[in-house]
Design a protein around this motif. Sequence first.
Motif, PDB file in Angstrom:
ATOM      1  N   ILE A  75       0.818  -1.030  -0.035  1.00 45.64           N
ATOM      2  CA  ILE A  75      -0.199   0.096  -0.004  1.00 45.64           C
ATOM      3  C   ILE A  75       0.865   1.227  -0.007  1.00 45.64           C
ATOM      4  N   ILE A  76       0.552   2.235  -0.998  1.00 44.08           N
ATOM      5  CA  ILE A  76       1.221   3.434  -0.785  1.00 44.08           C
ATOM      6  C   ILE A  76       0.097   4.474  -0.650  1.00 44.08           C
ATOM      7  N   SER A  77       0.469   5.662   0.273  1.00 40.55           N
ATOM      8  CA  SER A  77      -0.508   6.745   0.150  1.00 40.55           C
ATOM      9  C   SER A  77      -0.088   7.720  -0.774  1.00 40.55           C
ATOM     10  N   LYS A  78      -1.304   8.400  -1.035  1.00 40.79           N
ATOM     11  CA  LYS A  78      -1.202   9.392  -2.300  1.00 40.79           C
ATOM     12  C   LYS A  78      -0.236  10.503  -2.078  1.00 40.79           C
ATOM     13  N   GLU A  79      -0.211  11.044  -0.682  1.00 43.88           N
ATOM     14  CA  GLU A  79       0.584  12.064  -0.389  1.00 43.88           C
ATOM     15  C   GLU A  79       2.250  11.325  -0.462  1.00 43.88           C
ATOM     16  N   ASN A  80       2.236  10.238  -0.386  1.00 41.43           N
ATOM     17  CA  ASN A  80       3.725   9.971  -0.690  1.00 41.43           C
ATOM     18  C   ASN A  80       4.062   9.125  -1.953  1.00 41.43           C
ATOM     19  N   ILE A  81       3.083   9.119  -2.960  1.00 40.71           N
ATOM     20  CA  ILE A  81       3.597   8.591  -4.167  1.00 40.71           C
ATOM     21  C   ILE A  81       4.841   8.921  -4.932  1.00 40.71           C
ATOM     22  N   LEU A  82       5.115  10.176  -4.763  1.00 38.99           N
ATOM     23  CA  LEU A  82       6.130  10.937  -5.579  1.00 38.99           C
ATOM     24  C   LEU A  82       7.513  10.297  -5.100  1.00 38.99           C
ATOM     25  N   ASN A  83       7.532   9.866  -3.556  1.00 39.25           N
ATOM     26  CA  ASN A  83       8.704   9.139  -3.079  1.00 39.25           C
ATOM     27  C   ASN A  83       9.024   7.846  -3.683  1.00 39.25           C
ATOM     28  N   TYR A  84       8.363   7.267  -4.366  1.00 40.22           N
ATOM     29  CA  TYR A  84       8.546   5.886  -5.003  1.00 40.22           C
ATOM     30  C   TYR A  84       9.240   6.112  -6.441  1.00 40.22           C
ATOM     31  N   ASN A  85       9.201   7.374  -6.955  1.00 39.91           N
ATOM     32  CA  ASN A  85       9.698   7.461  -8.249  1.00 39.91           C
ATOM     33  C   ASN A  85       9.257   6.448  -9.286  1.00 39.91           C
ATOM     34  N   TYR A  96     -11.355   7.473 -15.451  1.00 38.61           N
ATOM     35  CA  TYR A  96      -9.965   8.144 -15.435  1.00 38.61           C
ATOM     36  C   TYR A  96      -9.470   9.176 -15.811  1.00 38.61           C
ATOM     37  N   LEU A  97     -10.216   9.868 -16.801  1.00 38.36           N
ATOM     38  CA  LEU A  97      -9.738  10.990 -17.258  1.00 38.36           C
ATOM     39  C   LEU A  97      -9.330  12.325 -16.385  1.00 38.36           C
ATOM     40  N   GLY A  98     -10.250  12.492 -15.269  1.00 43.24           N
ATOM     41  CA  GLY A  98     -10.132  13.484 -14.479  1.00 43.24           C
ATOM     42  C   GLY A  98      -8.937  13.053 -13.586  1.00 43.24           C
ATOM     43  N   ILE A  99      -8.548  11.808 -13.180  1.00 48.42           N
ATOM     44  CA  ILE A  99      -7.335  11.432 -12.340  1.00 48.42           C
ATOM     45  C   ILE A  99      -6.096  11.824 -13.096  1.00 48.42           C
ATOM     46  N   ILE A 100      -6.214  11.492 -14.458  1.00 53.77           N
ATOM     47  CA  ILE A 100      -5.189  11.347 -15.191  1.00 53.77           C
ATOM     48  C   ILE A 100      -4.653  13.078 -15.402  1.00 53.77           C
ATOM     49  N   GLU A 101      -5.582  13.735 -15.636  1.00 60.53           N
ATOM     50  CA  GLU A 101      -5.753  14.931 -15.621  1.00 60.53           C
ATOM     51  C   GLU A 101      -4.922  15.850 -14.389  1.00 60.53           C
ATOM     52  N   ASP A 102      -5.564  15.203 -13.398  1.00 60.29           N
ATOM     53  CA  ASP A 102      -5.061  15.850 -11.996  1.00 60.29           C
ATOM     54  C   ASP A 102      -3.380  15.425 -11.545  1.00 60.29           C
ATOM     55  N   PHE A 103      -3.106  13.986 -12.051  1.00 60.79           N
ATOM     56  CA  PHE A 103      -1.856  13.769 -12.012  1.00 60.79           C
ATOM     57  C   PHE A 103      -0.839  14.388 -12.957  1.00 60.79           C
ATOM     58  N   GLU A 104      -1.276  14.438 -14.069  1.00 64.34           N
ATOM     59  CA  GLU A 104      -0.253  15.268 -14.888  1.00 64.34           C
ATOM     60  C   GLU A 104      -0.190  16.836 -14.756  1.00 64.34           C
ATOM     61  N   SER A 105      -1.152  17.351 -14.277  1.00 60.47           N
ATOM     62  CA  SER A 105      -0.861  18.672 -13.774  1.00 60.47           C
ATOM     63  C   SER A 105      -0.597  19.184 -12.477  1.00 60.47           C
ATOM     64  N   ASN A 106      -0.695  18.178 -11.577  1.00 62.24           N
ATOM     65  CA  ASN A 106      -0.574  18.456 -10.262  1.00 62.24           C
ATOM     66  C   ASN A 106       0.572  17.705  -9.513  1.00 62.24           C
ATOM     67  N   VAL A 107       0.457  16.463  -9.499  1.00 65.23           N
ATOM     68  CA  VAL A 107       1.170  15.468  -8.859  1.00 65.23           C
ATOM     69  C   VAL A 107       2.463  15.148  -9.411  1.00 65.23           C
ATOM     70  N   PHE A 108       2.390  14.765 -10.767  1.00 63.86           N
ATOM     71  CA  PHE A 108       3.691  14.380 -11.543  1.00 63.86           C
ATOM     72  C   PHE A 108       4.059  15.529 -12.553  1.00 63.86           C
ATOM     73  N   LYS A 112       8.832  12.760 -15.084  1.00 69.22           N
ATOM     74  CA  LYS A 112       8.981  12.022 -16.305  1.00 69.22           C
ATOM     75  C   LYS A 112       8.052  10.670 -16.148  1.00 69.22           C
ATOM     76  N   THR A 113       7.269  10.990 -15.051  1.00 62.99           N
ATOM     77  CA  THR A 113       6.184   9.649 -14.685  1.00 62.99           C
ATOM     78  C   THR A 113       5.345   9.705 -16.014  1.00 62.99           C
ATOM     79  N   LEU A 114       4.930   8.558 -16.498  1.00 54.95           N
ATOM     80  CA  LEU A 114       3.981   8.457 -17.525  1.00 54.95           C
ATOM     81  C   LEU A 114       2.513   7.718 -16.737  1.00 54.95           C
ATOM     82  N   ILE A 115       1.638   8.527 -17.315  1.00 53.95           N
ATOM     83  CA  ILE A 115       0.230   8.069 -16.558  1.00 53.95           C
ATOM     84  C   ILE A 115      -0.634   7.403 -17.642  1.00 53.95           C
ATOM     85  N   TYR A 116      -0.889   6.441 -17.686  1.00 52.18           N
ATOM     86  CA  TYR A 116      -1.830   5.474 -18.536  1.00 52.18           C
ATOM     87  C   TYR A 116      -3.111   4.747 -17.831  1.00 52.18           C
TER      88      TYR A 116
END
Length: 133
Positions: A75-85, A96-108, A112-116
């Motif tokens: 299990i990985i928390s969303k607030e620590n997801i970047l720590n896993y690179n 999934y569209l809204g989540i992908i948009e959020d991840f691309e714009s705000n989280v990642f 260079k993390t790809l989101i599919y």
Amino acid sequence: MSTDLQEYLKKIGFDKYLKKLNKKLKNKKIIIYGAGSLFQYINENYDLSALDITGICDIKYSKEQEGQKFLGYNIISKENILNYNPDVVLIATLKYLGIIEDFESNVFYKTKTLIYPLAKVSLWQLIKEIWSK
């Protein structure tokens, strides 16, 4: 629900898409985002062993739950997801569209993390989804 998911995955050609993902994501460090019924069904009914899945993340998981297991995945928390690179985040939700948009714009956005999507729908299905909002 499982019959609905079975029909949905058949309708979108999930078998072929999973084969493409396996080839495309070979040797990539992957995190699954979404621990709901879609991922549970896919995990129980499809072979995901070709994917190097580091862990599973969901908004419902807290930092205190990290290190615990869900369906055999860390299990990985969303607030620590970047720590896993991760190299890739696979979004395991039906919408999934809204989540992908959020991840691309705000989280990642600085990575260079790809989101599919884990289960990708056709362009026509996406158009229907957008127009139904």
